[in-house]
Design a protein around this motif. Structure first.
Motif, PDB file in Angstrom:
ATOM      1  N   GLY A  39      21.831 112.823   8.722  1.00  0.00           N
ATOM      2  CA  GLY A  39      22.472 114.132   8.763  1.00  0.00           C
ATOM      3  C   GLY A  39      23.236 114.308   7.275  1.00  0.00           C
ATOM      4  N   VAL A  40      22.805 113.703   6.395  1.00  0.00           N
ATOM      5  CA  VAL A  40      23.272 113.813   5.056  1.00  0.00           C
ATOM      6  C   VAL A  40      22.774 115.002   4.501  1.00  0.00           C
ATOM      7  N   LYS A  41      23.494 115.893   3.785  1.00  0.00           N
ATOM      8  CA  LYS A  41      22.853 117.237   3.198  1.00  0.00           C
ATOM      9  C   LYS A  41      22.847 117.145   1.506  1.00  0.00           C
ATOM     10  N   ILE A  42      21.847 117.387   1.093  1.00  0.00           N
ATOM     11  CA  ILE A  42      21.422 116.924  -0.512  1.00  0.00           C
ATOM     12  C   ILE A  42      21.888 118.365  -1.070  1.00  0.00           C
ATOM     13  N   ASP A  43      22.845 118.202  -2.170  1.00  0.00           N
ATOM     14  CA  ASP A  43      23.083 119.616  -2.927  1.00  0.00           C
ATOM     15  C   ASP A  43      22.296 119.885  -4.259  1.00  0.00           C
ATOM     16  N   TYR A  44      21.838 118.639  -4.666  1.00  0.00           N
ATOM     17  CA  TYR A  44      21.090 118.865  -5.977  1.00  0.00           C
ATOM     18  C   TYR A  44      20.036 117.539  -5.994  1.00  0.00           C
ATOM     19  N   ILE A  45      18.937 117.989  -6.458  1.00  0.00           N
ATOM     20  CA  ILE A  45      17.803 117.009  -6.566  1.00  0.00           C
ATOM     21  C   ILE A  45      17.462 116.982  -8.174  1.00  0.00           C
ATOM     22  N   ALA A  46      17.095 115.662  -8.620  1.00  0.00           N
ATOM     23  CA  ALA A  46      16.645 115.570  -9.787  1.00  0.00           C
ATOM     24  C   ALA A  46      15.267 114.543  -9.653  1.00  0.00           C
ATOM     25  N   GLY A  47      14.281 114.760 -10.327  1.00  0.00           N
ATOM     26  CA  GLY A  47      12.894 113.990 -10.185  1.00  0.00           C
ATOM     27  C   GLY A  47      12.031 113.997 -11.351  1.00  0.00           C
ATOM     28  N   GLN A 286      20.049 101.264   4.356  1.00  0.00           N
ATOM     29  CA  GLN A 286      21.534 101.814   3.846  1.00  0.00           C
ATOM     30  C   GLN A 286      22.081 102.723   4.953  1.00  0.00           C
ATOM     31  N   ILE A 287      21.560 102.705   6.079  1.00  0.00           N
ATOM     32  CA  ILE A 287      21.751 103.771   6.890  1.00  0.00           C
ATOM     33  C   ILE A 287      23.295 103.918   7.472  1.00  0.00           C
ATOM     34  N   LYS A 288      24.095 102.707   7.359  1.00  0.00           N
ATOM     35  CA  LYS A 288      25.534 102.838   7.737  1.00  0.00           C
ATOM     36  C   LYS A 288      26.108 103.887   6.666  1.00  0.00           C
ATOM     37  N   ASP A 289      25.913 103.437   5.399  1.00  0.00           N
ATOM     38  CA  ASP A 289      26.685 104.152   4.228  1.00  0.00           C
ATOM     39  C   ASP A 289      26.136 105.661   4.257  1.00  0.00           C
ATOM     40  N   LEU A 290      24.648 105.988   4.742  1.00  0.00           N
ATOM     41  CA  LEU A 290      24.225 107.194   4.886  1.00  0.00           C
ATOM     42  C   LEU A 290      25.118 108.053   6.013  1.00  0.00           C
ATOM     43  N   LYS A 291      25.162 107.514   7.192  1.00  0.00           N
ATOM     44  CA  LYS A 291      25.950 108.013   8.167  1.00  0.00           C
ATOM     45  C   LYS A 291      27.407 108.427   7.852  1.00  0.00           C
ATOM     46  N   GLN A 292      28.102 107.454   7.199  1.00  0.00           N
ATOM     47  CA  GLN A 292      29.381 107.565   6.912  1.00  0.00           C
ATOM     48  C   GLN A 292      29.429 108.829   5.843  1.00  0.00           C
ATOM     49  N   LEU A 293      28.516 108.979   4.868  1.00  0.00           N
ATOM     50  CA  LEU A 293      28.573 110.138   4.073  1.00  0.00           C
ATOM     51  C   LEU A 293      28.352 111.358   4.713  1.00  0.00           C
ATOM     52  N   ALA A 294      27.714 111.282   5.724  1.00  0.00           N
ATOM     53  CA  ALA A 294      27.234 112.337   6.412  1.00  0.00           C
ATOM     54  C   ALA A 294      28.310 113.052   7.464  1.00  0.00           C
ATOM     55  N   LYS A 295      29.110 111.770   7.789  1.00  0.00           N
ATOM     56  CA  LYS A 295      30.339 112.204   8.634  1.00  0.00           C
ATOM     57  C   LYS A 295      31.510 113.026   7.652  1.00  0.00           C
ATOM     58  N   LEU A 296      31.394 112.468   6.504  1.00  0.00           N
ATOM     59  CA  LEU A 296      32.470 113.253   5.549  1.00  0.00           C
ATOM     60  C   LEU A 296      32.044 114.583   5.226  1.00  0.00           C
ATOM     61  N   GLN A 297      30.721 114.800   5.194  1.00  0.00           N
ATOM     62  CA  GLN A 297      30.068 116.153   4.806  1.00  0.00           C
ATOM     63  C   GLN A 297      30.337 117.159   5.937  1.00  0.00           C
ATOM     64  N   ASN A 298      30.156 116.534   7.300  1.00  0.00           N
ATOM     65  CA  ASN A 298      30.522 117.324   8.448  1.00  0.00           C
ATOM     66  C   ASN A 298      29.545 118.514   8.576  1.00  0.00           C
ATOM     67  N   ASN A 299      28.226 118.146   8.559  1.00  0.00           N
ATOM     68  CA  ASN A 299      27.063 119.330   8.518  1.00  0.00           C
ATOM     69  C   ASN A 299      26.860 119.809  10.006  1.00  0.00           C
TER      70      ASN A 299
END
Length: 726
Positions: A39-47, A286-299
């Motif tokens: 559920g994480v939304k990416i706002d900027y990508i560098a590669g 890293q799914i635990k941290d990813l889901k926690q970040l997604a929860k804060l984003q509330n996408n």
């Protein structure tokens, strides 16, 4: 815990950094799947490098699932090698591709190596098609803002690519040194960004982001047990700087994903599914941290797949960058008309047609809106390399060993001319000279000359049947055949894969032996068996839609030629005569990895009996056929001869593993004098032969071994053919 003290009223912005790593970068797709599902939304990508390609496509709107499908359906071997479809090449370009193994620039008599093994044209074609929906030239305005890193090869400086042609930017960032040629953008010659910054987290941090997710697929240092070659050691040395820099870069990464890529290389594309899976496995840790970040984003919504168009409507075609080659020449090779809808396959074929000429380093394009229409703006980077040295090697049981050295030069007298000289050193020295003025779809003009020498032991009775040279108490003689042929001709492509030509020919042919003759004090005295010096007019008609010359899986082949022999300088009183011959073949693949090849040949002479050297000779395998020498399984070289023949061939090719082939063959023939009038065209064959063979398709050309036999003979034969035939 990763996330502490975050303002719950502020939606955190998340950046994603993707490292380079060649095929190992496919793990980015697996990581993106998990990031997306969390559920994480990416706002900027560098590669960088492969991270730039995966990141750029994701930023343009593709979902991770779409990227997985795209890369699983992509043949990276063909992309990397710039392997152009045979259909994209003219008859001349096919002949070159199927003759030479290596090509090196030789301008101003200075031998050099190409800037890269591949021009990267196929990579660009794919990326351009995948990004055709992108109209913005400012990468900050993509669905997800994006930038990638390249290296200025002249200064060694980092270049941030954040605007322009997205496909070209990704190509430049991924131009692995020595593998891909550098890409020129805005006057700068750019190569792989991993040379200076393989994990551009510092640049990403400048974008006012709250958290950064990083996917790292760079190599680690290997133990001495794994450093088995000089290349391994050089790779290790080059990784020192990158690995040292990652210690600091990793600390700056909030969620660090490190896929298991230890057993893969930058070219392990064939193991792409496993690499993508390893990316998923690493991200799931890293799914635990990813889901926690997604929860804060509330996408509220997941990314939606974009539609991938398979065709476009082109109103006008604009050409930029051409200085040497005129618009008509480029349009003629492109073979795309204006004001019509075309498929991307047709567009890519057109780009491949231009690339196959060898006159352009790279061809790029943009689709620009103008007056409510979409115009194709073609940018051509003309090659400054005019002179080349090309090399190849071959062995067969007739010509024996041969090393081919070619010198070619383009635009010698005219912009569109090409001069080429082949010299073959080995058991049978020979040469081939060709000067050609390419007029595209109009009548092209050519001048060619060749000398062939063949030496082989043949049955004396066979020679006696063709030319009565007297009675000698020998079983075999050493037969030397010298062929010196010169032609001037014009030809035109009637339509794709179809050409028609007319010309004049002067042929000097001499057959001689040192085995028999008058007793002489002079050693190795030569006895001339037959000699003539003939002038003829000729015409030919060719059609060729085979997808491969040596191991085709589909297509139709036809070659027909007619010669009218007008005069013999060695025998002015010789009457005029003619020779006609044709070859028709059809290839189909009824099952996966199984191809069936069916072909038929015929040839006949009308008039004059006293030119045995132009008879049809059947037997042997694996040689470059000249004049009327034809391969025939089950019989040795020069075993069968007459002034007319008909032959049929059936083959089954089992492509049992990658480029390995097991081939079963059967051929049948009638060969005799005047079978056109005697009706033997329609009788059961008098001669037959069968073969079991193994073939391997290599960069040096086909390697083939054949065991052949005939029920009419007590002997069987083994034949070997190694490398391109010339």
């Amino acid at each position: 815990m990763l996330i502490q003290g975050q303002d719950i009223n502020k939606r955190p912005k998340v950046g994603l950094v993707l490292s380079g790593g060649g095929a190992k970068g496919l793990a980015h797709i697996g990581a993106l799947k998990v990031i997306e599902e969390s559920g994480v939304k990416i706002d900027y990508i560098a590669g960088t490098s492969m991270g730039a390609i995966i990141g750029g496509l994701y930023a343009s709107g593709y979902t991770a699932g779409q990227l997985d499908s795209i890369f699983n359906q992509t043949n990276f071997s063909k992309l990397i090698q710039d392997e152009l479809p045979r259909a994209a090449k003219t008859f001349r370009e096919r002949k070159e591709a199927e003759k030479y193994t290596f090509s090196f620039p030789f301008d101003n008599f200075i031998f050099s190596l190409p800037r890269g093994i591949s021009k990267g044209q196929n990579i660009y074609n794919l990326l351009a098609q995948l990004t055709q929906h992108v109209e913005e030239e400012d990468f900050k305005k993509l669905k997800i803002p994006f930038f990638c890193i390249a290296t200025n090869i002249e200064t060694g400086e980092q270049v941030i690519l954040d605007k322009g042609d997205l496909a070209q930017a990704m190509s430049a960032s991924g131009a692995i040194p020595t593998l891909f040629r550098p890409v020129e953008i805005d006057g700068r010659l750019l190569t792989d960004g991993g040379v200076v910054n393989n994990y551009p987290i510092e640049n990403l941090k400048l974008k006012e982001l709250d958290y950064i997710i990083g996917v790292d697929v760079q190599d680690s240092l290997f133990s001495r047990q794994k450093l088995k070659s000089g290349l391994d050691i050089m790779t290790q040395v080059n990784n020192f700087r990158t690995i040292k820099a990652m210690k600091d870069k990793r600390d700056k990464t909030d969620i660090y994903i490190r896929p298991d890529i230890e057993n893969f290389t930058v070219l392990s594309f064939e193991e792409g599914k496993t690499i993508i899976k390893n990316g998923e496995i690493a991200a799931l840790k890293q799914i635990k941290d990813l889901k926690q970040l997604a929860k804060l984003q509330n996408n509220e919504s997941a990314p939606k797949p974009i539609n991938i168009a398979d065709s476009i409507y082109i109103h006008r075609i604009e050409i930029q960058g051409n200085k040497t080659y005129p618009r008509n020449y480029i349009r003629g090779k492109l073979k795309i008309e204006e004001d019509q809808k075309i498929s991307y396959k047709e567009l890519n074929n057109g780009l491949n047609n231009l690339s196959a000429t060898g006159n352009f380093n790279r061809v790029t394009y943009q689709l620009k809106e103008k007056d409510n229409y979409r115009n194709l703006v073609l940018n051509v980077d003309e090659s400054k390399n005019k002179t080349s040295i090309k090399l190849a090697a071959h062995y067969d049981d007739l010509y024996k060993s041969g090393l081919l050295i070619n010198l070619s030069h383009k635009s010698l007298f005219l912009t569109n001319d090409d001069i080429s000289f082949d010299l073959v050193l080995g058991d049978n020295i020979r040469y081939y000279f060709d000067y050609y003025i390419d007029k595209g779809k109009y009548w092209s003009i050519g001048l060619r000359s060749r000398f062939n020498h063949i030496e082989d032991n043949v049955d004396f009775d066979f020679v006696q049947e063709n030319v009565n040279i007297g009675d000698f108490n020998v079983n075999q003689i050493s037969l030397d055949v010298d062929d010196f042929t010169n032609q001037i001709y014009v030809e035109t492509n009637i339509f794709k894969d179809f050409r028609f030509g007319l010309g004049l020919e002067l042929k000097n042919l001499e057959a001689s032996t040192r085995t028999i003759g008058e007793v002489s004090d002079e050693e190795n005295q030569e006895t001339v068996i037959e000699q003539f010096n003939l002038v003829s007019s000729f015409g030919y008609l060719d059609f060729d839609s085979l997808d491969d010359k040596f191991f085709p899986t589909k297509g139709i082949f036809f070659k027909g030629q007619f010669n009218l022999y007008l005069h013999d300088f060695n025998k002015p009183g010789r009457e005029q005569f003619s020779i006609a011959k044709g070859h028709l073949g059809y290839v189909i693949s009824p099952f996966k990895k199984v191809s069936a090849r069916i072909s038929s040949e015929l040839g006949f002479r009308i008039g004059e009996d006293g030119v045995s050297g132009l008879n049809f000779f059947l037997g042997g395998f694996g040689f470059n056929a000249i004049n009327n020498f034809k391969p025939f399984y089950g019989y040795d070289f020069f075993s069968l001869s007459a002034d007319s023949y008909i032959k049929g061939l059936i083959e089954l090719d089992f492509n049992f593993y990658k480029k390995n082939h097991f081939v079963i063959s059967a051929n049948y023939a009638n060969i005799d004098d005047d079978i056109l009038t005697t009706g033997e065209w329609f009788t059961l064959p008098d001669f037959s032969g069968y073969a079991l063979g193994y073939g391997l398709d290599t960069i040096f050309g086909p390697v083939e071994v054949k065991y052949t036999f005939s029920p009419e003979l007590s002997d069987s034969y083994w034949y070997f053919s190694l490398g391109h035939r010339f």
